[in-house]
Design a protein around this motif. Structure first.
Motif, PDB file in Angstrom:
ATOM      1  N   ASP A 181       0.817  -1.217   0.000  1.00 42.75           N
ATOM      2  CA  ASP A 181       0.000   0.000   0.000  1.00 42.75           C
ATOM      3  C   ASP A 181       0.849   1.265   0.000  1.00 42.75           C
ATOM      4  O   ASP A 181       0.352   2.349  -0.306  1.00 42.75           O
ATOM      5  N   ALA A 182       2.119   1.127   0.348  1.00 44.93           N
ATOM      6  CA  ALA A 182       3.005   2.293   0.394  1.00 44.93           C
ATOM      7  C   ALA A 182       3.500   2.708  -0.982  1.00 44.93           C
ATOM      8  O   ALA A 182       4.053   3.802  -1.139  1.00 44.93           O
ATOM      9  N   ASP A 183       3.315   1.855  -2.000  1.00 46.24           N
ATOM     10  CA  ASP A 183       3.821   2.159  -3.343  1.00 46.24           C
ATOM     11  C   ASP A 183       3.310   3.510  -3.835  1.00 46.24           C
ATOM     12  O   ASP A 183       2.101   3.756  -3.871  1.00 46.24           O
ATOM     13  N   GLY A 184       4.244   4.373  -4.192  1.00 40.12           N
ATOM     14  CA  GLY A 184       3.889   5.686  -4.719  1.00 40.12           C
ATOM     15  C   GLY A 184       3.608   6.729  -3.661  1.00 40.12           C
ATOM     16  O   GLY A 184       3.453   7.908  -3.990  1.00 40.12           O
ATOM     17  N   SER A 200      -6.807   0.406  14.237  1.00 39.55           N
ATOM     18  CA  SER A 200      -6.018   1.458  13.602  1.00 39.55           C
ATOM     19  C   SER A 200      -4.580   1.021  13.360  1.00 39.55           C
ATOM     20  O   SER A 200      -4.003   0.283  14.156  1.00 39.55           O
ATOM     21  N   CYS A 201      -4.028   1.469  12.245  1.00 34.46           N
ATOM     22  CA  CYS A 201      -2.654   1.176  11.859  1.00 34.46           C
ATOM     23  C   CYS A 201      -2.062   2.384  11.154  1.00 34.46           C
ATOM     24  O   CYS A 201      -2.794   3.220  10.615  1.00 34.46           O
ATOM     25  N   MET A 202      -0.737   2.459  11.167  1.00 39.65           N
ATOM     26  CA  MET A 202      -0.079   3.506  10.403  1.00 39.65           C
ATOM     27  C   MET A 202       1.215   2.977   9.805  1.00 39.65           C
ATOM     28  O   MET A 202       1.795   2.008  10.293  1.00 39.65           O
ATOM     29  N   MET A 203       1.640   3.629   8.721  1.00 34.74           N
ATOM     30  CA  MET A 203       2.947   3.399   8.128  1.00 34.74           C
ATOM     31  C   MET A 203       3.596   4.761   7.938  1.00 34.74           C
ATOM     32  O   MET A 203       2.910   5.738   7.612  1.00 34.74           O
ATOM     33  N   PHE A 204       4.905   4.847   8.146  1.00 36.18           N
ATOM     34  CA  PHE A 204       5.592   6.102   7.924  1.00 36.18           C
ATOM     35  C   PHE A 204       7.024   5.824   7.491  1.00 36.18           C
ATOM     36  O   PHE A 204       7.568   4.745   7.726  1.00 36.18           O
ATOM     37  N   ASP A 205       7.613   6.811   6.822  1.00 39.10           N
ATOM     38  CA  ASP A 205       8.986   6.660   6.370  1.00 39.10           C
ATOM     39  C   ASP A 205       9.881   7.656   7.103  1.00 39.10           C
ATOM     40  O   ASP A 205       9.426   8.395   7.994  1.00 39.10           O
ATOM     41  N   ARG A 206      11.152   7.683   6.737  1.00 37.28           N
ATOM     42  CA  ARG A 206      12.116   8.528   7.444  1.00 37.28           C
ATOM     43  C   ARG A 206      11.756  10.006   7.365  1.00 37.28           C
ATOM     44  O   ARG A 206      12.026  10.779   8.280  1.00 37.28           O
ATOM     45  N   GLU A 207      11.134  10.420   6.264  1.00 41.82           N
ATOM     46  CA  GLU A 207      10.731  11.821   6.113  1.00 41.82           C
ATOM     47  C   GLU A 207       9.452  12.139   6.888  1.00 41.82           C
ATOM     48  O   GLU A 207       9.009  13.279   6.891  1.00 41.82           O
ATOM     49  N   ASN A 209       6.476  11.078   6.116  1.00 36.91           N
ATOM     50  CA  ASN A 209       5.258  10.930   5.321  1.00 36.91           C
ATOM     51  C   ASN A 209       4.484   9.759   5.929  1.00 36.91           C
ATOM     52  O   ASN A 209       5.068   8.728   6.262  1.00 36.91           O
ATOM     53  N   THR A 210       3.189   9.912   6.083  1.00 36.17           N
ATOM     54  CA  THR A 210       2.419   8.956   6.889  1.00 36.17           C
ATOM     55  C   THR A 210       1.152   8.519   6.176  1.00 36.17           C
ATOM     56  O   THR A 210       0.483   9.314   5.520  1.00 36.17           O
ATOM     57  N   MET A 211       0.819   7.232   6.327  1.00 39.08           N
ATOM     58  CA  MET A 211      -0.466   6.699   5.890  1.00 39.08           C
ATOM     59  C   MET A 211      -1.116   6.043   7.093  1.00 39.08           C
ATOM     60  O   MET A 211      -0.474   5.279   7.817  1.00 39.08           O
TER      61      MET A 211
END
Length: 300
Positions: A181-184, A200-207, A209-211
Motif C-alpha cells: 500500500d506504500a507504493d507511490g 487502527s494502523c499507520m505506516m511512515f517513512d524517514r521523512e 510521510n504517513t499513511m
C-alpha cells in the motif's frame, strides 16, 4: 524532530476520532491499565466513570462534576526514541505549567498543575518506562485545577505504568495496511509499519510521510451527516466504494497536502489518510488513494 512532529499530528487525529460519540452499547467496560477498584483506591475523593477504552492506546474517564481524565500510553520502536519523545512531552507540558519530578514511576516522571489564570485548567503526570510513555491528565470543568490532585494522580500513574505493556500498539504488523500500500506514497526503504490499536494502523517513512487507517463503529446516519458537513476541505463522492464513501482534499486548515477517504460497511467506517510533510506527487490525490481504500473496504 520530524518523527516527533508526526507523532503529535497522529495523536490529534486519534483524539478527533475519539471525539465521535460512542453509543452506550459500544462503550468499553474496562481499562487495561488500571481497574475500577485500583482507580478508586488511588483517588478515593473522586468518582470516575470509564467512557472509552481507546483500542489499547489509553482510556477516557468522566467525573461526577463534568471533569475529564485522559490516560494515554505511547509505545515507541526503541528506548532512544522513547526518551526523545518523553523530552518533547516534558517541554510541551512545561510551557503550560510548572513541573517537578515525581518518584516511583518507571524510569522518570514529571507532574504539575496549571496556574490559577490558565485558560484551560489541567493537572498532568508524564512518565517514561523503557519503550513506553504514560501521560495522565485531568481537566476540571468550571473550576481551577487543584494542586492537591497531583498526589492522587501520581498514584494512578504508579499503578498504570506497571501495565503499559498491555497496549495494543505493535510495530512491524498491521491488519489493515501492507507494505504494498506504500507504493507511490512512502519510501519503502525506510518504511515502518505500526499497529496502533484494534482498529487502527499507520505506516511512515524517514521523512515522516504517513499513511493511517482507522476503523470505528459508526451508524449510517452519522456517516451521512459527515458527508454533509461544511469544513475547510473539498469533498468528492466515491460511488464505486459505496454510497457512503467520500474523499476530502485540498484543506485550507491543517495539512493542505493530505488526502482522506472515508468508506463504510457493516456498521463500521474506515478512514484512509495519506499525510505527506511537504508537497508530494500524490498530494491531495483522491484518485491514487482509492486503490488503498478499496483494499481496506474489502476487509470491513
Amino acid at each position: 524532530m520530524r518523527i516527533i512532529d508526526r507523532l503529535f499530528s497522529c495523536l490529534v487525529l486519534f483524539l478527533g476520532i475519539a471525539a465521535v460519540p460512542v453509543p452506550p452499547a459500544l462503550a468499553a467496560e474496562t481499562c487495561p491499565f488500571i481497574s475500577a477498584q485500583e482507580l478508586a483506591g488511588a483517588m478515593p475523593a473522586l468518582k470516575w466513570s470509564l467512557i472509552s477504552n481507546q483500542d489499547g492506546r489509553g482510556c477516557i474517564y468522566q467525573g461526577g462534576r463534568g471533569d475529564t481524565m485522559m490516560l494515554t500510553v505511547f509505545r515507541n520502536p526503541d528506548k532512544d526514541r522513547a526518551k526523545e519523545l518523553y523530552a518533547t512531552f516534558v517541554k510541551t507540558l512545561g510551557e503550560r505549567m510548572p513541573l517537578s519530578a515525581v518518584s516511583g514511576i518507571g524510569d522518570e516522571g514529571q507532574g504539575g498543575t496549571t496556574a490559577a489564570g490558565a485558560q484551560r485548567q489541567e493537572t498532568s503526570v508524564v512518565a517514561l518506562s523503557g519503550d513506553y510513555i504514560l501521560q495522565i491528565s485531568v481537566y476540571p470543568t468550571g473550576r481551577r485545577a487543584d494542586e492537591a490532585l497531583l498526589g492522587p494522580l501520581t498514584q494512578v500513574a504508579r499503578v498504570a505504568i506497571g501495565k503499559v505493556s498491555k497496549t495494543s500498539e505493535r510495530f512491524g504488523d498491521c491488519e489493515w495496511l501492507t507494505e504494498a500500500d506504500a507504493d507511490g506514497f512512502l519510501d519503502k526503504s525506510t518504511l515502518m509499519v505500526q499497529r496502533t490499536g484494534a482498529g487502527s494502523c499507520m505506516m511512515f517513512d524517514r521523512e515522516a510521510n504517513t499513511m493511517i487507517v482507522a476503523v470505528i463503529a459508526m451508524s449510517r446516519d452519522t456517516v451521512i451527516n459527515m458527508m454533509k458537513r461544511t469544513d475547510p476541505c473539498k469533498h468528492v463522492a466515491i460511488p464505486e466504494l459505496g454510497s457512503e464513501a467520500f474523499g476530502e482534499h485540498s484543506c485550507t486548515k491543517g495539512n493542505g497536502n493530505a488526502v482522506n477517504i472515508y468508506v463504510w460497511k457493516n456498521g463500521r467506517q474506515a478512514s484512509i489518510l495519506f499525510a505527506p510533510v511537504k508537497p508530494h506527487p500524490e498530494s491531495g490525490s483522491v484518485e491514487r488513494l482509492k486503490a488503498v481504500a478499496a483494499r481496506v473496504y474489502g476487509k470491513l
